[in-house]
Scaffold this motif. Structure first.
Motif, PDB file in Angstrom:
ATOM      1  N   ALA A  75       0.829  -1.208   0.000  1.00  0.00           N
ATOM      2  CA  ALA A  75       0.000   0.000   0.000  1.00  0.00           C
ATOM      3  C   ALA A  75       0.863   1.257   0.000  1.00  0.00           C
ATOM      4  CB  ALA A  75      -0.934  -0.008   1.209  1.00  0.00           C
ATOM      5  N   ALA A  76       1.936   1.242   0.781  1.00  0.00           N
ATOM      6  CA  ALA A  76       2.826   2.406   0.858  1.00  0.00           C
ATOM      7  C   ALA A  76       3.542   2.634  -0.470  1.00  0.00           C
ATOM      8  CB  ALA A  76       3.837   2.214   1.979  1.00  0.00           C
ATOM      9  N   LEU A  77       3.958   1.549  -1.127  1.00  0.00           N
ATOM     10  CA  LEU A  77       4.628   1.687  -2.414  1.00  0.00           C
ATOM     11  C   LEU A  77       3.674   2.192  -3.487  1.00  0.00           C
ATOM     12  CD1 LEU A  77       6.795  -1.547  -2.350  1.00  0.00           C
ATOM     13  CD2 LEU A  77       7.657   0.792  -2.365  1.00  0.00           C
ATOM     14  N   THR A  78       2.440   1.729  -3.435  1.00  0.00           N
ATOM     15  CA  THR A  78       1.443   2.159  -4.412  1.00  0.00           C
ATOM     16  C   THR A  78       1.117   3.643  -4.245  1.00  0.00           C
ATOM     17  OG1 THR A  78       0.487  -0.054  -4.415  1.00  0.00           O
ATOM     18  CG2 THR A  78      -0.869   1.683  -5.335  1.00  0.00           C
ATOM     19  N   GLU A 138       4.340   6.675  -0.514  1.00  0.00           N
ATOM     20  CA  GLU A 138       4.548   7.314   0.785  1.00  0.00           C
ATOM     21  C   GLU A 138       6.034   7.413   1.092  1.00  0.00           C
ATOM     22  OE1 GLU A 138       2.259   5.376   3.813  1.00  0.00           O
ATOM     23  OE2 GLU A 138       0.434   5.445   2.637  1.00  0.00           O
ATOM     24  N   GLU A 139       6.394   8.314   2.014  1.00  0.00           N
ATOM     25  CA  GLU A 139       7.814   8.528   2.319  1.00  0.00           C
ATOM     26  C   GLU A 139       8.419   7.411   3.148  1.00  0.00           C
ATOM     27  OE1 GLU A 139       6.571  11.779   5.715  1.00  0.00           O
ATOM     28  OE2 GLU A 139       6.463  12.157   3.564  1.00  0.00           O
ATOM     29  N   ASN A 140       7.596   6.695   3.919  1.00  0.00           N
ATOM     30  CA  ASN A 140       8.117   5.586   4.728  1.00  0.00           C
ATOM     31  C   ASN A 140       8.019   4.244   4.006  1.00  0.00           C
ATOM     32  OD1 ASN A 140       5.343   5.313   4.860  1.00  0.00           O
ATOM     33  ND2 ASN A 140       5.306   4.767   7.016  1.00  0.00           N
ATOM     34  N   ALA A 141       7.850   4.274   2.710  1.00  0.00           N
ATOM     35  CA  ALA A 141       7.670   3.043   1.930  1.00  0.00           C
ATOM     36  C   ALA A 141       8.912   2.152   2.000  1.00  0.00           C
ATOM     37  CB  ALA A 141       7.335   3.377   0.482  1.00  0.00           C
ATOM     38  N   ASN A 142      10.101   2.758   1.989  1.00  0.00           N
ATOM     39  CA  ASN A 142      11.325   1.947   2.013  1.00  0.00           C
ATOM     40  C   ASN A 142      11.478   1.221   3.339  1.00  0.00           C
ATOM     41  OD1 ASN A 142      12.173   2.431  -0.575  1.00  0.00           O
ATOM     42  ND2 ASN A 142      13.333   4.254  -0.029  1.00  0.00           N
ATOM     43  N   GLU A 143      11.112   1.864   4.443  1.00  0.00           N
ATOM     44  CA  GLU A 143      11.171   1.213   5.755  1.00  0.00           C
ATOM     45  C   GLU A 143      10.209   0.036   5.809  1.00  0.00           C
ATOM     46  OE1 GLU A 143      10.368   4.208   8.664  1.00  0.00           O
ATOM     47  OE2 GLU A 143      11.871   5.558   7.813  1.00  0.00           O
ATOM     48  N   LEU A 144       8.990   0.261   5.317  1.00  0.00           N
ATOM     49  CA  LEU A 144       7.992  -0.809   5.316  1.00  0.00           C
ATOM     50  C   LEU A 144       8.411  -1.944   4.378  1.00  0.00           C
ATOM     51  CD1 LEU A 144       4.726   1.323   5.324  1.00  0.00           C
ATOM     52  CD2 LEU A 144       5.666   0.005   7.218  1.00  0.00           C
ATOM     53  N   LEU A 145       9.061  -1.593   3.284  1.00  0.00           N
ATOM     54  CA  LEU A 145       9.559  -2.609   2.354  1.00  0.00           C
ATOM     55  C   LEU A 145      10.618  -3.475   3.029  1.00  0.00           C
ATOM     56  CD1 LEU A 145       9.679  -3.800  -0.520  1.00  0.00           C
ATOM     57  CD2 LEU A 145      11.403  -2.078  -1.031  1.00  0.00           C
ATOM     58  N   ASN A 148      10.485 -20.239  -2.565  1.00  0.00           N
ATOM     59  CA  ASN A 148      10.224 -19.631  -3.873  1.00  0.00           C
ATOM     60  C   ASN A 148       9.055 -18.659  -3.810  1.00  0.00           C
ATOM     61  OD1 ASN A 148      12.271 -21.205  -4.801  1.00  0.00           O
ATOM     62  ND2 ASN A 148      11.004 -22.556  -6.046  1.00  0.00           N
ATOM     63  N   ALA A 149       8.073 -18.958  -2.972  1.00  0.00           N
ATOM     64  CA  ALA A 149       6.940 -18.047  -2.789  1.00  0.00           C
ATOM     65  C   ALA A 149       7.416 -16.751  -2.143  1.00  0.00           C
ATOM     66  CB  ALA A 149       5.858 -18.702  -1.942  1.00  0.00           C
ATOM     67  N   ALA A 150       8.304 -16.863  -1.167  1.00  0.00           N
ATOM     68  CA  ALA A 150       8.861 -15.672  -0.512  1.00  0.00           C
ATOM     69  C   ALA A 150       9.659 -14.855  -1.519  1.00  0.00           C
ATOM     70  CB  ALA A 150       9.731 -16.084   0.662  1.00  0.00           C
ATOM     71  N   SER A 151      10.449 -15.528  -2.309  1.00  0.00           N
ATOM     72  CA  SER A 151      11.260 -14.853  -3.313  1.00  0.00           C
ATOM     73  C   SER A 151      10.376 -14.135  -4.339  1.00  0.00           C
ATOM     74  CB  SER A 151      12.156 -15.862  -4.008  1.00  0.00           C
ATOM     75  OG  SER A 151      12.936 -15.241  -4.974  1.00  0.00           O
ATOM     76  N   ARG A 152       9.314 -14.784  -4.741  1.00  0.00           N
ATOM     77  CA  ARG A 152       8.385 -14.201  -5.719  1.00  0.00           C
ATOM     78  C   ARG A 152       7.729 -12.945  -5.160  1.00  0.00           C
ATOM     79  NH1 ARG A 152       5.276 -18.378  -6.384  1.00  0.00           N
ATOM     80  NH2 ARG A 152       3.697 -17.702  -4.912  1.00  0.00           N
ATOM     81  N   GLN A 153       7.277 -13.016  -3.893  1.00  0.00           N
ATOM     82  CA  GLN A 153       6.633 -11.855  -3.279  1.00  0.00           C
ATOM     83  C   GLN A 153       7.618 -10.700  -3.114  1.00  0.00           C
ATOM     84  OE1 GLN A 153       4.808 -13.452   0.302  1.00  0.00           O
ATOM     85  NE2 GLN A 153       2.835 -13.536  -0.729  1.00  0.00           N
ATOM     86  N   LYS A 154       8.857 -11.026  -2.742  1.00  0.00           N
ATOM     87  CA  LYS A 154       9.877  -9.983  -2.606  1.00  0.00           C
ATOM     88  C   LYS A 154      10.151  -9.322  -3.955  1.00  0.00           C
ATOM     89  CE  LYS A 154      13.175 -12.324  -0.671  1.00  0.00           C
ATOM     90  NZ  LYS A 154      14.400 -12.756   0.038  1.00  0.00           N
ATOM     91  N   ALA A 155      10.228 -10.124  -5.003  1.00  0.00           N
ATOM     92  CA  ALA A 155      10.498  -9.583  -6.340  1.00  0.00           C
ATOM     93  C   ALA A 155       9.383  -8.648  -6.781  1.00  0.00           C
ATOM     94  CB  ALA A 155      10.661 -10.732  -7.339  1.00  0.00           C
ATOM     95  N   ARG A 156       8.160  -9.017  -6.492  1.00  0.00           N
ATOM     96  CA  ARG A 156       7.025  -8.166  -6.880  1.00  0.00           C
ATOM     97  C   ARG A 156       7.037  -6.846  -6.113  1.00  0.00           C
ATOM     98  NH1 ARG A 156       2.367 -12.897  -7.281  1.00  0.00           N
ATOM     99  NH2 ARG A 156       3.086 -13.719  -9.280  1.00  0.00           N
ATOM    100  N   LEU A 157       7.398  -6.906  -4.834  1.00  0.00           N
ATOM    101  CA  LEU A 157       7.492  -5.673  -4.054  1.00  0.00           C
ATOM    102  C   LEU A 157       8.625  -4.792  -4.562  1.00  0.00           C
ATOM    103  CD1 LEU A 157       6.901  -6.947  -0.403  1.00  0.00           C
ATOM    104  CD2 LEU A 157       5.411  -5.450  -1.716  1.00  0.00           C
ATOM    105  N   MET A 158       9.775  -5.413  -4.860  1.00  0.00           N
ATOM    106  CA  MET A 158      10.930  -4.646  -5.350  1.00  0.00           C
ATOM    107  C   MET A 158      10.625  -4.008  -6.710  1.00  0.00           C
ATOM    108  SD  MET A 158      13.274  -4.735  -3.160  1.00  0.00           S
ATOM    109  CE  MET A 158      13.920  -5.663  -1.801  1.00  0.00           C
ATOM    110  N   LYS A 159       9.833  -4.695  -7.519  1.00  0.00           N
ATOM    111  CA  LYS A 159       9.463  -4.178  -8.825  1.00  0.00           C
ATOM    112  C   LYS A 159       8.657  -2.885  -8.674  1.00  0.00           C
ATOM    113  CE  LYS A 159       7.719  -6.149 -13.146  1.00  0.00           C
ATOM    114  NZ  LYS A 159       7.007  -7.288 -13.705  1.00  0.00           N
ATOM    115  N   LYS A 160       7.786  -2.849  -7.662  1.00  0.00           N
ATOM    116  CA  LYS A 160       7.000  -1.643  -7.411  1.00  0.00           C
ATOM    117  C   LYS A 160       7.859  -0.507  -6.875  1.00  0.00           C
ATOM    118  CE  LYS A 160       2.549  -3.800  -6.696  1.00  0.00           C
ATOM    119  NZ  LYS A 160       1.385  -3.942  -5.830  1.00  0.00           N
ATOM    120  N   ALA A 161       8.913  -0.881  -6.147  1.00  0.00           N
ATOM    121  CA  ALA A 161       9.815   0.142  -5.591  1.00  0.00           C
ATOM    122  C   ALA A 161      10.670   0.695  -6.699  1.00  0.00           C
ATOM    123  CB  ALA A 161      10.685  -0.452  -4.491  1.00  0.00           C
TER     124      ALA A 161
END
Length: 82
Positions: A37-40, A43-50, A69-82
């Motif tokens: 939500a913060a990345l979308t 927000e300024e605290n998005a990196n901390e929450l990430l 692999n599920a953890a890796s996939r979720q991390k990749a999707r979050l990093m893509k938004k960042a």
């Protein structure tokens, strides 16, 4: 309820472990949702929450709550938004 002493203990241990796993998994999901939500919203605290979300995903994967692999996939999707 089982009659054998070791089976009674297993029920107690499994109940306790199940509660701990559910709590940890819920906390992980919450961290991921907050970071998303913060990345979308940019927000300024998005990196901390990430960072917290990635940490919780790694911890859940190491404990076997989710597949690595599920953890890796979720991390990749979050990093893509960042």
């Amino acid at each position: 309820m089982p009659n054998i002493k070791s089976a009674i203990k297993r029920v107690k241990v499994n109940t306790k472990a199940n509660a701990q796993n559910a709590q940890a998994k819920s906390a992980m999901r919450t961290a991921v949702k907050k970071a998303d939500a913060a990345l979308t919203a940019k927000e300024e605290n998005a990196n901390e929450l990430l960072t917290l979300a990635v940490k919780s995903l790694d911890k859940a994967a190491s404990k076997g709550l989710i597949h690595k692999n599920a953890a890796s996939r979720q991390k990749a999707r979050l990093m893509k938004k960042a």
